[in-house]
Motif scaffolding. Structure first.
Motif, PDB file in Angstrom:
ATOM      1  N   UNK A  82      29.618 122.044 -35.864  1.00  0.00           N
ATOM      2  CA  UNK A  82      30.425 120.915 -35.402  1.00  0.00           C
ATOM      3  C   UNK A  82      29.943 119.539 -35.752  1.00  0.00           C
ATOM      4  N   UNK A  83      28.531 119.531 -35.687  1.00  0.00           N
ATOM      5  CA  UNK A  83      28.039 118.486 -36.053  1.00  0.00           C
ATOM      6  C   UNK A  83      28.107 118.020 -37.424  1.00  0.00           C
ATOM      7  N   UNK A  84      27.860 118.910 -38.198  1.00  0.00           N
ATOM      8  CA  UNK A  84      28.168 118.504 -39.760  1.00  0.00           C
ATOM      9  C   UNK A  84      29.459 118.135 -40.034  1.00  0.00           C
ATOM     10  N   UNK A  85      30.455 118.985 -39.706  1.00  0.00           N
ATOM     11  CA  UNK A  85      31.884 118.549 -39.995  1.00  0.00           C
ATOM     12  C   UNK A  85      32.414 117.238 -39.415  1.00  0.00           C
ATOM     13  N   UNK A  86      31.868 117.121 -38.197  1.00  0.00           N
ATOM     14  CA  UNK A  86      32.747 115.735 -37.412  1.00  0.00           C
ATOM     15  C   UNK A  86      31.977 114.620 -38.041  1.00  0.00           C
ATOM     16  N   UNK A  87      30.656 115.049 -38.404  1.00  0.00           N
ATOM     17  CA  UNK A  87      29.949 113.340 -38.957  1.00  0.00           C
ATOM     18  C   UNK A  87      30.733 113.058 -40.285  1.00  0.00           C
ATOM     19  N   UNK A  88      31.401 113.801 -41.011  1.00  0.00           N
ATOM     20  CA  UNK A  88      32.164 113.492 -42.121  1.00  0.00           C
ATOM     21  C   UNK A  88      32.968 112.238 -41.888  1.00  0.00           C
ATOM     22  N   UNK A  90      33.209 110.897 -38.328  1.00  0.00           N
ATOM     23  CA  UNK A  90      32.832 110.151 -37.130  1.00  0.00           C
ATOM     24  C   UNK A  90      31.204 110.102 -36.891  1.00  0.00           C
ATOM     25  N   UNK A  91      30.485 109.475 -37.975  1.00  0.00           N
ATOM     26  CA  UNK A  91      29.084 109.504 -37.885  1.00  0.00           C
ATOM     27  C   UNK A  91      28.334 109.081 -36.855  1.00  0.00           C
ATOM     28  N   UNK A  92      29.138 107.730 -36.344  1.00  0.00           N
ATOM     29  CA  UNK A  92      28.755 107.073 -35.217  1.00  0.00           C
ATOM     30  C   UNK A  92      28.785 107.879 -33.867  1.00  0.00           C
ATOM     31  N   UNK A  93      29.708 108.764 -33.756  1.00  0.00           N
ATOM     32  CA  UNK A  93      30.133 109.622 -32.436  1.00  0.00           C
ATOM     33  C   UNK A  93      29.357 110.594 -32.422  1.00  0.00           C
ATOM     34  N   UNK A 225      39.768 118.780 -41.918  1.00  0.00           N
ATOM     35  CA  UNK A 225      39.637 118.560 -40.530  1.00  0.00           C
ATOM     36  C   UNK A 225      39.885 119.893 -39.716  1.00  0.00           C
ATOM     37  N   UNK A 226      41.187 120.144 -39.897  1.00  0.00           N
ATOM     38  CA  UNK A 226      41.770 121.399 -39.554  1.00  0.00           C
ATOM     39  C   UNK A 226      42.701 121.428 -38.197  1.00  0.00           C
ATOM     40  N   UNK A 227      42.507 119.993 -37.450  1.00  0.00           N
ATOM     41  CA  UNK A 227      43.315 119.853 -36.088  1.00  0.00           C
ATOM     42  C   UNK A 227      43.555 118.416 -36.046  1.00  0.00           C
ATOM     43  N   UNK A 228      44.198 117.815 -37.039  1.00  0.00           N
ATOM     44  CA  UNK A 228      44.122 116.505 -37.133  1.00  0.00           C
ATOM     45  C   UNK A 228      45.633 116.047 -36.606  1.00  0.00           C
ATOM     46  N   UNK A 240      40.960 103.846 -37.093  1.00  0.00           N
ATOM     47  CA  UNK A 240      41.042 105.001 -36.562  1.00  0.00           C
ATOM     48  C   UNK A 240      39.913 105.888 -36.962  1.00  0.00           C
ATOM     49  N   UNK A 241      39.570 106.633 -35.767  1.00  0.00           N
ATOM     50  CA  UNK A 241      38.304 107.568 -35.647  1.00  0.00           C
ATOM     51  C   UNK A 241      38.777 108.980 -35.484  1.00  0.00           C
ATOM     52  N   UNK A 242      38.468 109.975 -36.326  1.00  0.00           N
ATOM     53  CA  UNK A 242      38.917 111.242 -36.266  1.00  0.00           C
ATOM     54  C   UNK A 242      37.919 112.032 -35.525  1.00  0.00           C
ATOM     55  N   UNK A 243      38.050 113.068 -34.756  1.00  0.00           N
ATOM     56  CA  UNK A 243      36.971 113.710 -34.084  1.00  0.00           C
ATOM     57  C   UNK A 243      37.367 115.175 -33.808  1.00  0.00           C
ATOM     58  N   UNK A 244      36.434 115.920 -33.503  1.00  0.00           N
ATOM     59  CA  UNK A 244      37.051 117.407 -32.930  1.00  0.00           C
ATOM     60  C   UNK A 244      37.308 118.246 -34.194  1.00  0.00           C
ATOM     61  N   UNK A 245      36.906 118.247 -35.375  1.00  0.00           N
ATOM     62  CA  UNK A 245      37.175 119.113 -36.354  1.00  0.00           C
ATOM     63  C   UNK A 245      36.886 120.786 -36.063  1.00  0.00           C
ATOM     64  N   UNK A 246      37.684 121.523 -36.435  1.00  0.00           N
ATOM     65  CA  UNK A 246      37.523 123.128 -36.191  1.00  0.00           C
ATOM     66  C   UNK A 246      36.199 123.485 -36.923  1.00  0.00           C
ATOM     67  N   UNK A 247      35.277 123.779 -36.016  1.00  0.00           N
ATOM     68  CA  UNK A 247      34.113 124.589 -36.481  1.00  0.00           C
ATOM     69  C   UNK A 247      34.126 125.858 -36.415  1.00  0.00           C
TER      70      UNK A 247
END
Length: 537
Positions: A82-88, A90-93, A225-228, A240-247
């Protein structure tokens, strides 16, 4: 840890003493009414604790088939993913993965000793920033299109030997969605609609097998991302900030980029914002150039609408879905079914070409039209640069000493525009071709294309007084924020080379003085009359 121990841990994490920093809800976050010093949100697969400036997300110890969090090691691995995928995006989140130590009754985030659990550490942001709660503007819609196009170009491609993105792998979840909705949503009317969607999906899949295989071979199946959708996008500082990618399931994120794009477009359509959906789609295509995605876009939009219908149908079967909530969810489910079916309908498209000198307002006019017509807008300035490996706003004289406006480049550009227009019409969209079209031969080529495709055809001939054209061209060139690089010298050459519309062409032309532009509805009515394609069709 057994179920009792995990339940005690959750209670222990509600105490501020479990955290190495102050708790409480920072001013302006407003994550929910009645929250104490530690806020708590539970989903079907996770627990999220809202503590001061941070959020901690734990995964529930369960196995649902499509996800497996059954062991501590699996949960740790999924936290890392989850960390790896979402840092793509939203690295600041997404800040890190932290152990939870101590005992279930007295846990400690990041303490000493063996870990009881792991949590993803995130920086909080105001919930009002979510796009399903905030107002989406045209400028933000375009920024989303730009960001997603750039993201899709940067992420890994599926290996040829991988199981991802095969035609069969694409069809199976689509049919499963239809089965699950059919089992849960009653009424003869809905059964008939589902049968129509099912039949269309199977037929369309058969027709698209070569396209789906081709897109996979070309590297369009990627780690997305998988769930955009709007609920997983926040607007922070205007960006826009994208988060909660499917891990938890690679099959749900290693997908065709067109499927991810379709989710965004469908989501905006469902929200009653089709104009913003078209803005986003057009900007995505303009930046990324993947116009072939149009061949599968409606196919994937049906799939994405059916995913939403399935989720609502499953909720309807749960015992706590009673009263007004159940009525609302049933209505929403039916709305998604209607939306899915709307994407299966065919229509006669239009081919509209511009005609006019630089500065006459062609691009502005077509930008207005693409918000109210099911249209894809292609610009000669953008596609010419793409042929030379340049981005839309990149200056050609920085990279290419000899320039990109020599005669053969003009021929290549019109060939590219014709190929794109053919694809757009074939996919059932209106094609708006934005070029000067000063040569009668170029206009005739596109009119022939419309005739071959059975599309309505019209020429939008725009003009303005010469002093206005010169002022616009000079201001645009000085600003340097547009794909066009036309100068005053180019404008003069255009005027000398112009071949006026022939008497035959005048019958297909709509003349517009862009200093006194008629109301948009009047222009649309004239286009409908010229093309023979009624408004709303």
């Amino acid at each position: 840890m057994d179920a009792d121990g995990f339940s005690r841990l959750i209670q222990g994490l509600l105490r501020p003493a479990a955290y190495p920093h102050p708790a409480g809800d920072p001013t302006g976050f407003c994550d929910g009414p009645g929250m104490g010093p530690v806020g708590h949100i539970e989903t079907h697969i996770s627990h999220v604790f809202l503590v001061g400036d941070y959020a901690y997300k734990l995964k529930k110890p369960l196995n649902l088939g499509f996800l497996d969090f059954s062991t501590l090691e699996r949960r740790r691995v999924c936290c890392d993913e989850e960390l790896r995928l979402n840092r793509r995006l939203a690295p600041d989140i997404y800040l890190g993965v932290v152990p939870i130590t101590g005992t279930p009754d007295k846990p400690r985030i990041g303490g000493m000793g063996p870990p009881l659990e792991y949590a993803v550490l995130m920086r909080r942001f105001p919930q009002r920033a979510l796009l399903d709660r905030a107002r989406l503007t045209p400028a933000v819609a375009e920024r989303i299109g730009e960001r997603v196009a750039a993201f899709h170009e940067s992420i890994p491609k599926a290996a040829p030997e991988s199981p991802y993105g095969t035609p069969q792998a694409i069809l199976e979840p689509m049919l499963e969605n239809l089965r699950q909705v059919s089992e849960r949503v009653g009424s003869h009317v809905h059964a008939e609609r589902l049968a129509r969607i099912d039949a269309w999906t199977r037929r369309r899949w058969e027709d698209l097998i070569p396209v789906l295989e081709g897109r996979r071979e070309e590297g369009r199946v990627r780690e997305c991302h998988g769930d955009m959708h709007r609920g997983n996008i926040a607007l922070l500082d205007g960006q826009p900030l994208f988060f909660d990618s499917i891990e938890f399931n690679p099959n749900l994120r290693w997908i065709d980029t067109a499927s991810e794009l379709a989710f965004l477009v469908m989501d905006l359509d469902e929200a009653g914002e089709p104009g913003l959906a078209r803005r986003l789609l057009n900007r995505y295509l303009e930046v990324g150039g993947d116009y072939e995605a149009l061949r599968v876009l409606d196919f994937y939009k049906v799939y994405r609408a059916m995913v939403r219908a399935k989720v609502l149908a499953i909720r309807l079967g749960q015992p706590d879905r009673q009263g007004h909530q159940g009525v609302r969810e049933r209505r929403d489910c039916v709305r998604y079914l209607a939306l899915a079916e709307s994407y299966t309908r065919t229509r006669r498209p239009r081919l509209l070409i511009a005609h006019g000198f630089s500065g006459c307002g062609k691009s502005r006019m077509f930008c207005s039209l693409r918000e109210v017509l099911p249209a894809i807008h292609v610009r000669s300035d953008v596609e010419r640069k793409r042929l030379f490996g340049l981005r839309p706003e990149e200056r050609s004289n920085i990279r290419i000493a000899l320039g990109i406006y020599f005669p053969q480049a003009n021929a290549w550009t019109y060939q590219r525009l014709r190929a794109l227009a053919a694809t757009i019409l074939e996919c059932g969209y209106d094609a708006l071709v934005d070029a000067t079209f000063l040569a009668q031969g170029h206009r005739a080529t596109f009119q022939d294309l419309a005739r071959q495709r059975g599309a309505g055809f019209a020429i939008l001939s725009l003009d303005a007084p010469i002093e206005v054209l010169r002022e616009r061209v000079a201001c645009r060139l000085a600003a340097g924020d547009d794909a066009s690089e036309a100068s005053l010298g180019v404008l003069e050459r255009q005027r000398s080379a112009n071949e006026p519309l022939t008497p035959a062409e005048q019958g297909s032309a709509l003349h517009i003085d862009s200093t006194h532009t008629p109301p948009l509805m009047e222009i649309l009515e004239r286009i409908a009359a010229l093309t023979g394609v009624p408004l709303g069709s």
